[in-house]
Write a protein that holds these residues in place. Structure first.
Motif, PDB file in Angstrom:
ATOM      1  N   VAL A  16      46.463  24.124  51.733  1.00 43.17           N
ATOM      2  CA  VAL A  16      46.146  25.455  51.184  1.00 43.17           C
ATOM      3  C   VAL A  16      44.669  25.524  50.813  1.00 43.17           C
ATOM      4  CG1 VAL A  16      46.531  27.027  49.241  1.00 43.17           C
ATOM      5  CG2 VAL A  16      48.492  25.947  50.373  1.00 43.17           C
ATOM      6  N   ALA A  17      44.181  24.531  50.094  1.00 42.84           N
ATOM      7  CA  ALA A  17      42.787  24.531  49.645  1.00 42.84           C
ATOM      8  C   ALA A  17      41.825  24.591  50.818  1.00 42.84           C
ATOM      9  CB  ALA A  17      42.516  23.296  48.792  1.00 42.84           C
ATOM     10  N   ASP A  18      42.073  23.778  51.843  1.00 38.82           N
ATOM     11  CA  ASP A  18      41.166  23.739  52.990  1.00 38.82           C
ATOM     12  C   ASP A  18      41.234  25.027  53.805  1.00 38.82           C
ATOM     13  OD1 ASP A  18      40.414  21.252  52.222  1.00 38.82           O
ATOM     14  OD2 ASP A  18      41.000  20.215  54.056  1.00 38.82           O
ATOM     15  N   TYR A  19      42.444  25.557  53.983  1.00 31.45           N
ATOM     16  CA  TYR A  19      42.583  26.769  54.790  1.00 31.45           C
ATOM     17  C   TYR A  19      41.950  27.972  54.083  1.00 31.45           C
ATOM     18  CZ  TYR A  19      44.626  30.415  57.673  1.00 31.45           C
ATOM     19  OH  TYR A  19      44.811  31.498  58.502  1.00 31.45           O
ATOM     20  N   VAL A  20      42.118  28.059  52.772  1.00 30.94           N
ATOM     21  CA  VAL A  20      41.494  29.144  52.020  1.00 30.94           C
ATOM     22  C   VAL A  20      39.974  29.050  52.122  1.00 30.94           C
ATOM     23  CG1 VAL A  20      41.072  30.019  49.684  1.00 30.94           C
ATOM     24  CG2 VAL A  20      43.412  29.513  50.423  1.00 30.94           C
ATOM     25  N   VAL A  77      51.729  28.426  44.453  1.00 32.15           N
ATOM     26  CA  VAL A  77      51.530  29.268  43.267  1.00 32.15           C
ATOM     27  C   VAL A  77      52.490  28.877  42.154  1.00 32.15           C
ATOM     28  CG1 VAL A  77      51.766  31.628  42.378  1.00 32.15           C
ATOM     29  CG2 VAL A  77      50.552  31.220  44.529  1.00 32.15           C
ATOM     30  N   ASP A  78      53.740  28.613  42.515  1.00 35.07           N
ATOM     31  CA  ASP A  78      54.741  28.273  41.500  1.00 35.07           C
ATOM     32  C   ASP A  78      54.421  26.962  40.786  1.00 35.07           C
ATOM     33  OD1 ASP A  78      56.136  30.559  42.030  1.00 35.07           O
ATOM     34  OD2 ASP A  78      57.698  29.606  43.233  1.00 35.07           O
ATOM     35  N   ARG A  79      53.624  26.116  41.414  1.00 30.49           N
ATOM     36  CA  ARG A  79      53.313  24.830  40.813  1.00 30.49           C
ATOM     37  C   ARG A  79      51.882  24.743  40.280  1.00 30.49           C
ATOM     38  NH1 ARG A  79      55.598  19.590  43.785  1.00 30.49           N
ATOM     39  NH2 ARG A  79      54.708  18.780  41.852  1.00 30.49           N
ATOM     40  N   ILE A  80      51.233  25.917  40.160  1.00 32.24           N
ATOM     41  CA  ILE A  80      49.926  25.918  39.489  1.00 32.24           C
ATOM     42  C   ILE A  80      50.184  25.674  38.017  1.00 32.24           C
ATOM     43  CG2 ILE A  80      47.917  27.296  38.835  1.00 32.24           C
ATOM     44  CD1 ILE A  80      48.210  28.819  41.457  1.00 32.24           C
ATOM     45  N   SER A  81      49.807  24.536  37.542  1.00 38.81           N
ATOM     46  CA  SER A  81      50.131  24.147  36.169  1.00 38.81           C
ATOM     47  C   SER A  81      49.086  24.605  35.163  1.00 38.81           C
ATOM     48  CB  SER A  81      50.284  22.620  36.060  1.00 38.81           C
ATOM     49  OG  SER A  81      49.090  21.970  36.480  1.00 38.81           O
ATOM     50  N   ARG A 109      37.110  52.673  35.510  1.00 41.08           N
ATOM     51  CA  ARG A 109      36.253  52.554  36.704  1.00 41.08           C
ATOM     52  C   ARG A 109      35.418  51.277  36.661  1.00 41.08           C
ATOM     53  NH1 ARG A 109      35.529  58.307  36.174  1.00 41.08           N
ATOM     54  NH2 ARG A 109      33.673  57.928  34.910  1.00 41.08           N
ATOM     55  N   ARG A 110      34.899  50.960  35.483  1.00 44.04           N
ATOM     56  CA  ARG A 110      34.121  49.727  35.335  1.00 44.04           C
ATOM     57  C   ARG A 110      35.022  48.506  35.572  1.00 44.04           C
ATOM     58  NH1 ARG A 110      29.311  49.591  32.054  1.00 44.04           N
ATOM     59  NH2 ARG A 110      28.407  51.669  31.907  1.00 44.04           N
ATOM     60  N   GLY A 111      36.246  48.555  35.050  1.00 43.62           N
ATOM     61  CA  GLY A 111      37.167  47.438  35.232  1.00 43.62           C
ATOM     62  C   GLY A 111      37.480  47.176  36.689  1.00 43.62           C
ATOM     63  N   VAL A 112      37.706  48.249  37.444  1.00 41.87           N
ATOM     64  CA  VAL A 112      38.002  48.109  38.872  1.00 41.87           C
ATOM     65  C   VAL A 112      36.808  47.542  39.624  1.00 41.87           C
ATOM     66  CG1 VAL A 112      38.160  49.538  40.951  1.00 41.87           C
ATOM     67  CG2 VAL A 112      39.902  49.714  39.213  1.00 41.87           C
ATOM     68  N   ARG A 113      35.636  48.105  39.338  1.00 42.37           N
ATOM     69  CA  ARG A 113      34.428  47.634  40.035  1.00 42.37           C
ATOM     70  C   ARG A 113      34.167  46.168  39.737  1.00 42.37           C
ATOM     71  NH1 ARG A 113      31.466  51.391  38.382  1.00 42.37           N
ATOM     72  NH2 ARG A 113      29.961  50.453  36.958  1.00 42.37           N
ATOM     73  N   LEU A 114      34.324  45.795  38.487  1.00 41.05           N
ATOM     74  CA  LEU A 114      34.096  44.414  38.074  1.00 41.05           C
ATOM     75  C   LEU A 114      35.090  43.463  38.722  1.00 41.05           C
ATOM     76  CD1 LEU A 114      32.558  42.469  36.185  1.00 41.05           C
ATOM     77  CD2 LEU A 114      34.233  43.033  34.415  1.00 41.05           C
ATOM     78  N   LEU A 115      36.366  43.836  38.721  1.00 39.77           N
ATOM     79  CA  LEU A 115      37.401  42.968  39.273  1.00 39.77           C
ATOM     80  C   LEU A 115      37.234  42.805  40.784  1.00 39.77           C
ATOM     81  CD1 LEU A 115      39.829  41.304  38.455  1.00 39.77           C
ATOM     82  CD2 LEU A 115      41.272  43.333  38.741  1.00 39.77           C
ATOM     83  N   ALA A 116      36.836  43.864  41.465  1.00 39.70           N
ATOM     84  CA  ALA A 116      36.590  43.774  42.906  1.00 39.70           C
ATOM     85  C   ALA A 116      35.421  42.831  43.199  1.00 39.70           C
ATOM     86  CB  ALA A 116      36.317  45.155  43.480  1.00 39.70           C
ATOM     87  N   GLN A 117      34.384  42.897  42.368  1.00 36.83           N
ATOM     88  CA  GLN A 117      33.232  42.023  42.566  1.00 36.83           C
ATOM     89  C   GLN A 117      33.572  40.566  42.269  1.00 36.83           C
ATOM     90  OE1 GLN A 117      30.345  43.794  39.955  1.00 36.83           O
ATOM     91  NE2 GLN A 117      29.698  45.345  41.449  1.00 36.83           N
ATOM     92  N   LEU A 118      34.346  40.336  41.218  1.00 34.16           N
ATOM     93  CA  LEU A 118      34.675  38.968  40.823  1.00 34.16           C
ATOM     94  C   LEU A 118      35.585  38.274  41.829  1.00 34.16           C
ATOM     95  CD1 LEU A 118      35.347  39.448  36.984  1.00 34.16           C
ATOM     96  CD2 LEU A 118      33.430  38.213  38.016  1.00 34.16           C
ATOM     97  N   THR A 119      36.546  39.019  42.377  1.00 31.21           N
ATOM     98  CA  THR A 119      37.554  38.407  43.263  1.00 31.21           C
ATOM     99  C   THR A 119      37.252  38.601  44.741  1.00 31.21           C
ATOM    100  OG1 THR A 119      38.952  40.393  43.283  1.00 31.21           O
ATOM    101  CG2 THR A 119      39.336  38.785  41.517  1.00 31.21           C
ATOM    102  N   ARG A 120      36.368  39.536  45.056  1.00 31.86           N
ATOM    103  CA  ARG A 120      36.063  39.899  46.447  1.00 31.86           C
ATOM    104  C   ARG A 120      37.325  40.374  47.162  1.00 31.86           C
ATOM    105  NH1 ARG A 120      31.036  38.133  47.947  1.00 31.86           N
ATOM    106  NH2 ARG A 120      31.527  38.046  50.170  1.00 31.86           N
ATOM    107  N   GLN A 121      38.171  41.077  46.411  1.00 32.61           N
ATOM    108  CA  GLN A 121      39.391  41.666  46.955  1.00 32.61           C
ATOM    109  C   GLN A 121      39.421  43.149  46.586  1.00 32.61           C
ATOM    110  OE1 GLN A 121      40.907  39.687  48.857  1.00 32.61           O
ATOM    111  NE2 GLN A 121      40.767  37.619  48.049  1.00 32.61           N
ATOM    112  N   ASP A 325      42.303  32.700  47.109  1.00 30.01           N
ATOM    113  CA  ASP A 325      42.077  31.717  46.040  1.00 30.01           C
ATOM    114  C   ASP A 325      42.951  32.105  44.855  1.00 30.01           C
ATOM    115  OD1 ASP A 325      41.189  29.995  44.068  1.00 30.01           O
ATOM    116  OD2 ASP A 325      39.263  31.027  43.789  1.00 30.01           O
ATOM    117  N   TYR A 326      44.191  31.644  44.847  1.00 29.12           N
ATOM    118  CA  TYR A 326      45.141  32.077  43.826  1.00 29.12           C
ATOM    119  C   TYR A 326      44.740  31.660  42.410  1.00 29.12           C
ATOM    120  CZ  TYR A 326      48.210  33.573  47.603  1.00 29.12           C
ATOM    121  OH  TYR A 326      48.734  34.215  48.703  1.00 29.12           O
ATOM    122  N   PRO A 327      44.371  30.414  42.176  1.00 25.76           N
ATOM    123  CA  PRO A 327      43.998  30.047  40.795  1.00 25.76           C
ATOM    124  C   PRO A 327      42.836  30.874  40.259  1.00 25.76           C
ATOM    125  CG  PRO A 327      44.378  28.077  42.094  1.00 25.76           C
ATOM    126  CD  PRO A 327      44.364  29.220  43.058  1.00 25.76           C
TER     127      PRO A 327
END
Length: 347
Positions: A16-20, A77-81, A109-121, A325-327
């Protein structure tokens, strides 16, 4: 869980790590070279064969490496401790950025813009659910002796302004009495309860204020029960184009970037996915088919509720390819949701 199962999960985690990180199928030789798995290449190949047979990884092309399936991502994801928290500098920057919002619309609006920038999603925030809102304050302003402005403010930051034509004049003493009557009937109550309270107030108003109270109550009841369509703030859709290849039929699904974009246009679809049925601080991860939306089968959604003092005001989260990048995404969604709740609670 046995030692063999733990070792196979480490192999899955490494895939998972390498493919991501690389977007490339991962082979056993690369795993041994990049990761300190503590076993031979033959053992890794055997573990990969078992993981493939159990549906956790798949081989997209003949003679290629392996990539995680939705089942594999779910196991990961289920085993992210432990989720690595954001740094104090990052947290302070998020809070300061959100606190600069001038009103509810600006904060979201600020929250959405910020979250999109932080996660690139793609980031999505649901406006506060009206059913969960309470009346924080009602202001009554005399525009003229025969016309009032009612300003209704909810604890979620919603502000409604309505004009009341009185048909007669009102003096300062009567205005003060009206303000006290309406405030006592409404403030602190959920919208549904406030609607009932103001209706009862109209029936039992003092004789000298009956006409004024009836007119004001009529306008307020319309305001309180007027459930506008649930609204969303969406940002970062351009981020999907960076990963267009992730939506071209991976894992046997006929998904496409166009299908995902069309689904995002249907707000009811997105609302269903991020509906805030969970408490703030609880993260939900829906992977592939778990979204139960055909067009979204190649995507994952990481969402949570935002609010304060145990009250969920709405849902928010991010949507992107299953190769995510789930974590890191979980940590960022959690942090932004927390601070949006804190900022709105202070207003």
């Amino acid at each position: 869980m046995s030692g063999t199962e733990d070792r196979r999960f480490e192999v899955l985690r490494a895939i998972v790590a390498d493919y991501v990180a690389t977007k490339e199928p991962v082979g056993s030789k690369v795993l041994v070279e990049r990761h300190n798995l503590g076993v031979s290449s033959a053992t890794v190949r055997n573990d990969m064969a078992v993981l493939e047979a159990e549906g956790y990884i798949t081989q997209p092309h003949t003679s290629s490496g392996r990539v995680p399936t939705d089942k594999g991502y779910r196991q990961f994801v289920d085993r992210i401790s432990e989720i690595k928290p954001l740094s104090s500098v990052e947290r302070r920057a998020i809070l300061e950025f959100l606190e600069s919002g001038v009103d509810l619309d600006d904060v979201l609006r600020r929250g959405v813009r910020l979250l999109a920038q932080l996660t690139r999603q793609v980031a999505v925030v649901q406006y506060p659910s009206l059913s969960a809102s309470s009346v924080r304050h009602l202001e009554v302003v005399a525009l003229t002796p025969a016309k009032l402005l009612l300003v209704l403010i909810t604890d979620s930051g919603r502000v409604d302004q309505r004009i009341v034509e009185l048909g007669d004049v009102i003096n300062d003493v009567e205005l003060s009495e009206l303000r006290a009557l309406l405030g006592a009937a409404l403030e602190g109550k959920r919208l549904a309860a406030a609607s009932s309270a103001v209706a009862e107030l109209a029936e039992n108003a003092p004789p000298n204020l009956r006409n004024v109270v009836v007119r004001a109550a009529t306008v307020l009841v319309e305001t309180l029960v007027e459930h506008q369509d649930e609204r969303l703030v969406l940002g970062g859709t351009a981020n999907l184009t960076r990963n267009a290849a992730d939506f071209s039929g991976v894992n046997g699904f006929p998904g496409s970037l166009r299908a995902v974009l069309e689904a995002l246009e249907e707000q009811v679809v997105v609302l269903k996915i991020i509906a805030a049925t969970h408490q703030p601080g609880t993260i939900t991860v829906q992977i592939g088919e778990e979204t139960q939306v055909e067009q979204m089968r190649g995507t994952s959604v990481v969402s949570t509720g935002y609010g304060a003092q145990g009250t969920v005001l709405g849902g928010m989260g991010v949507l992107g390819p299953t190769r995510m990048d789930y974590p890191g995404t979980i940590a960022k969604v959690s942090a932004v949701a927390r601070y949006i709740g804190e900022v709105l609670a202070e207003r």
